[in-house]
Scaffold this active site. Structure first.
Site, PDB file in Angstrom:
ATOM      1  CG  ASN A 210      -0.184  -0.099   2.505  1.00  0.00           C
ATOM      2  OD1 ASN A 210       0.557   0.816   2.844  1.00  0.00           O
ATOM      3  ND2 ASN A 210      -0.322  -1.205   3.222  1.00  0.00           N
ATOM      4  CE  LYS A 289       8.577 -11.529 -14.202  1.00  0.00           C
ATOM      5  NZ  LYS A 289       9.090 -11.040 -15.452  1.00  0.00           N
ATOM      6  CG  ASP A 306      -5.455  -6.925  13.981  1.00  0.00           C
ATOM      7  OD1 ASP A 306      -4.778  -6.248  14.778  1.00  0.00           O
ATOM      8  OD2 ASP A 306      -6.301  -6.439  13.218  1.00  0.00           O
ATOM      9  CB  ILE A 307       0.459  -6.497  14.554  1.00  0.00           C
ATOM     10  CG1 ILE A 307       0.983  -7.323  13.379  1.00  0.00           C
ATOM     11  CG2 ILE A 307       1.575  -6.150  15.529  1.00  0.00           C
ATOM     12  CD1 ILE A 307       1.892  -6.568  12.415  1.00  0.00           C
ATOM     13  CB  VAL A 308      -2.901  -3.236  16.932  1.00  0.00           C
ATOM     14  CG1 VAL A 308      -4.273  -3.335  16.342  1.00  0.00           C
ATOM     15  CG2 VAL A 308      -2.887  -2.211  18.055  1.00  0.00           C
ATOM     16  CG  PHE A 323      -2.819   5.313  13.426  1.00  0.00           C
ATOM     17  CD1 PHE A 323      -1.859   5.106  14.405  1.00  0.00           C
ATOM     18  CD2 PHE A 323      -2.909   6.567  12.850  1.00  0.00           C
ATOM     19  CE1 PHE A 323      -1.012   6.133  14.795  1.00  0.00           C
ATOM     20  CE2 PHE A 323      -2.072   7.599  13.223  1.00  0.00           C
ATOM     21  CZ  PHE A 323      -1.115   7.388  14.206  1.00  0.00           C
TER      22      PHE A 323
HETATM   23  O1  PMT Z   1       2.798   6.142   6.632  1.00  0.00           O
HETATM   24  P1  PMT Z   1       2.184   7.462   6.196  1.00  0.00           P
HETATM   25  O2  PMT Z   1       2.315   7.700   4.723  1.00  0.00           O
HETATM   26  O3  PMT Z   1       2.664   8.610   7.024  1.00  0.00           O
HETATM   27  O4  PMT Z   1       0.603   7.355   6.437  1.00  0.00           O
HETATM   28  C1  PMT Z   1       0.100   7.259   7.735  1.00  0.00           C
HETATM   29  C2  PMT Z   1      -1.005   6.206   7.839  1.00  0.00           C
HETATM   30  C3  PMT Z   1      -2.209   6.645   7.020  1.00  0.00           C
HETATM   31  C4  PMT Z   1      -0.513   4.844   7.332  1.00  0.00           C
HETATM   32  C5  PMT Z   1      -1.351   6.102   9.366  1.00  0.00           C
HETATM   33  O5  PMT Z   1      -1.774   7.352   9.839  1.00  0.00           O
HETATM   34  C6  PMT Z   1      -2.428   5.055   9.598  1.00  0.00           C
HETATM   35  O6  PMT Z   1      -3.612   5.300   9.500  1.00  0.00           O
HETATM   36  N1  PMT Z   1      -1.976   3.795   9.943  1.00  0.00           N
HETATM   37  C7  PMT Z   1      -2.868   2.636  10.065  1.00  0.00           C
HETATM   38  C8  PMT Z   1      -3.216   2.113   8.708  1.00  0.00           C
HETATM   39  C9  PMT Z   1      -4.126   0.904   8.782  1.00  0.00           C
HETATM   40  O7  PMT Z   1      -3.704  -0.170   8.410  1.00  0.00           O
HETATM   41  O8  PMT Z   1      -5.313   1.128   9.325  1.00  0.00           O
HETATM   42  P2  PMT Z   1      -6.473  -0.007   9.514  1.00  0.00           P
HETATM   43  O9  PMT Z   1      -7.675   0.763   9.818  1.00  0.00           O
HETATM   44  O10 PMT Z   1      -6.485  -0.904   8.325  1.00  0.00           O
HETATM   45  O11 PMT Z   1      -5.966  -0.841  10.766  1.00  0.00           O
HETATM   46  C10 PMT Z   1      -6.371  -0.529  12.089  1.00  0.00           C
HETATM   47  C11 PMT Z   1      -5.223  -0.752  13.053  1.00  0.00           C
HETATM   48  O12 PMT Z   1      -4.872  -2.139  13.088  1.00  0.00           O
HETATM   49  C12 PMT Z   1      -3.949   0.006  12.706  1.00  0.00           C
HETATM   50  O13 PMT Z   1      -3.380   0.448  13.905  1.00  0.00           O
HETATM   51  C13 PMT Z   1      -3.056  -1.065  12.061  1.00  0.00           C
HETATM   52  O14 PMT Z   1      -1.684  -0.827  12.279  1.00  0.00           O
HETATM   53  C14 PMT Z   1      -3.505  -2.311  12.845  1.00  0.00           C
HETATM   54  N2  PMT Z   1      -3.365  -3.570  12.087  1.00  0.00           N
HETATM   55  C15 PMT Z   1      -4.078  -3.792  10.966  1.00  0.00           C
HETATM   56  C16 PMT Z   1      -3.988  -5.023  10.330  1.00  0.00           C
HETATM   57  C17 PMT Z   1      -3.124  -5.993  10.861  1.00  0.00           C
HETATM   58  N3  PMT Z   1      -2.989  -7.171  10.281  1.00  0.00           N
HETATM   59  N4  PMT Z   1      -2.418  -5.731  11.971  1.00  0.00           N
HETATM   60  C18 PMT Z   1      -2.528  -4.544  12.592  1.00  0.00           C
HETATM   61  O15 PMT Z   1      -1.858  -4.316  13.604  1.00  0.00           O
END
Ligand code: PMT
Length: 405
Positions: A210, A289, A306-308, A323
């Protein structure tokens, strides 16, 4: 590099004999690692030439509000957004009065009006002007508006008087500027932050990913280390320099990011998931490839961990902040994520707006907590990171959440 590493300082120079010290101030700020741009008022150009300050700062000096060429490149709104700190040195009595009353009749006062950045002024004037009740009232009002006042120093003045009103020495101003970024709020704390995208390999040369640049997560790591935290950054592939004094671990995939995070998060006080982790990965990675044989190609994807949410479910969990990158119904989706992932705070951003979010220098966020939410205005990611770290530090005093069973 010093404590202003990666900080953007907009130096405002107003008319006064101390303007000659601005040249040395630029050097000091740069020596501490800051990038410096200069805005001069018309009166300042009577005391020192724009050419001198341009040569020292390495950037064009901005002079006029109504300048079509400047507005097309770095106009007053861009300058206001660019700065982490606006330092007006020397600040004349006249400029202080105009700033105090919200006037926007030249470029510098307009930039100050339009900015959400920290502002500091270094007064420089004759001692009687300094002591004047009007000046003192103006300064009091600036303090109430959270504008920092650096100095003045006391001593011989150019006019022959002796007393308060001299501009602080450039080295002292530089230290005062650095101190604005070093809060000590997180001294003795450990913080782990994820940043950037992940790459999920399809074959040896292709991947799913992404547009995350890592800017938000890296700015948070810099703010955390400036606040005194032992800081670990687990970063996906980005084009940014690893921040000073931060342990940076580089990873590619979500699985690697999870492993690195779990290795570091034990004993941490705070975990912030700023990374844009791929939700799915290819079910298998081709060894060679993939060849372009068919008109259609179907990929089977499987869900990534999901890490968080994994961190939030640990028996001894840190304060866990996620986030939410959304394109609609920001608050609603962020609240769902807060509860579903059992987080203490969700920082929601609208990634459908190209001016903020992915790969931009600015961001605008909504802070969503179990019982409240708060919107912050658009600002530079470095300034936002400082505000977020301040807010997150204040949450450390609240009782920890219990992991969901
Ligand atoms: O990196 P930049 O260009 O500065 O842009 C910043 C940003 C837009 C990337 C940042 O501000 C942001 O929003 N980061 C989270 C992006 C995201 O994956 O959001 P989500 O809504 O899909 O995920 C929710 C949360 O779960 C996030 O904290 C994400 O890190 C976490 N996650 C998601 C999927 C996963 N498999 N593991 C996770 O930990």
């Amino acid at each position: 590099m010093g404590s202003l590493n990666n900080k953007r300082v907009l130096l405002g120079v107003t008319g006064g004999i101390a303007a000659y010290k601005s040249a040395e101030l630029i050097r000091c700020l740069q020596g501490e690692g800051a990038e410096v741009r200069v805005v001069m008022t018309p009166a300042a150009t009577e005391f020192i030439t724009p050419l001198t300050l341009q040569a020292l700062s390495g950037n064009p000096v901005s002079l006029k509000l109504l300048d079509t060429a400047a507005e097309a490149a770095m106009g007053h709104i861009e300058l206001a957004r660019w700065a982490d700190l606006i330092l007006v040195a020397p600040a004349s009595a006249d400029f202080i009065a105009r700033l105090c009353h919200g006037e926007g009749n030249d470029l510098l006062s307009t930039v100050c009006l339009a900015s959400h950045s920290m502002i500091a002024v270094a007064p420089a004037m004759n001692k009687h002007m300094w002591e004047n009740a009007a000046t003192q009232q103006n300064l009091q009002l600036l303090r109430e508006h959270a504008i920092h006042i650096f100095g003045p120093a006391s001593g011989y003045q150019a006019c022959g008087d002796r007393g308060e009103g001299r501009m602080e020495a450039p080295a002292s101003l530089c230290t005062m500027a650095s101190n604005l970024f070093v809060s000590g709020l997180l001294s003795g704390k450990k913080i782990v932050i994820t940043a950037g995208p992940t790459r999920e390999a399809l074959d040896p040369v292709r991947y799913i990913s992404n547009h995350s640049s890592g800017k938000m997560g890296y700015a948070l790591a810099q703010a955390a280390v400036a606040a005194g935290a032992t800081t670990v950054l687990v970063s996906g592939p980005v084009q940014l320099e690893p921040p000073e004094r931060v342990k940076t671990i580089t990873v590619e995939s979500a699985a690697e990011m999870l492993n690195a995070t779990l290795n570091e998060v034990g004993g941490a006080d705070i975990f912030i998931a700023a990374a844009a982790v791929a939700d799915y990965r290819p079910a298998s990675i081709a060894e060679q490839k993939i060849k372009k044989n068919d008109d259609d190609m179907f990929l089977q994807l499987i869900k990534n961990p999901d890490i968080v949410a994994t961190v939030a479910a640990l028996p001894k969990r840190p304060l866990t902040v996620g986030f939410a990158a959304e394109t609609e119904n920001l608050e609603h989706h962020a609240t769902l994520k807060l509860h579903k992932k059992n987080l203490d705070l969700v920082i929601a951003n609208d990634v459908s707006d190209a001016e903020i979010g992915f790969n931009s220098d600015d961001n605008r966020v909504l802070l969503v907590q179990p019982s409240s939410s708060k919107a912050l205005p658009t600002m530079n990611k470095h300034l936002l990171a400082n505000k977020l770290i301040e807010h997150i530090a204040s949450l450390l005093d609240t009782p920890p959440k219990i992991p969901l069973s």
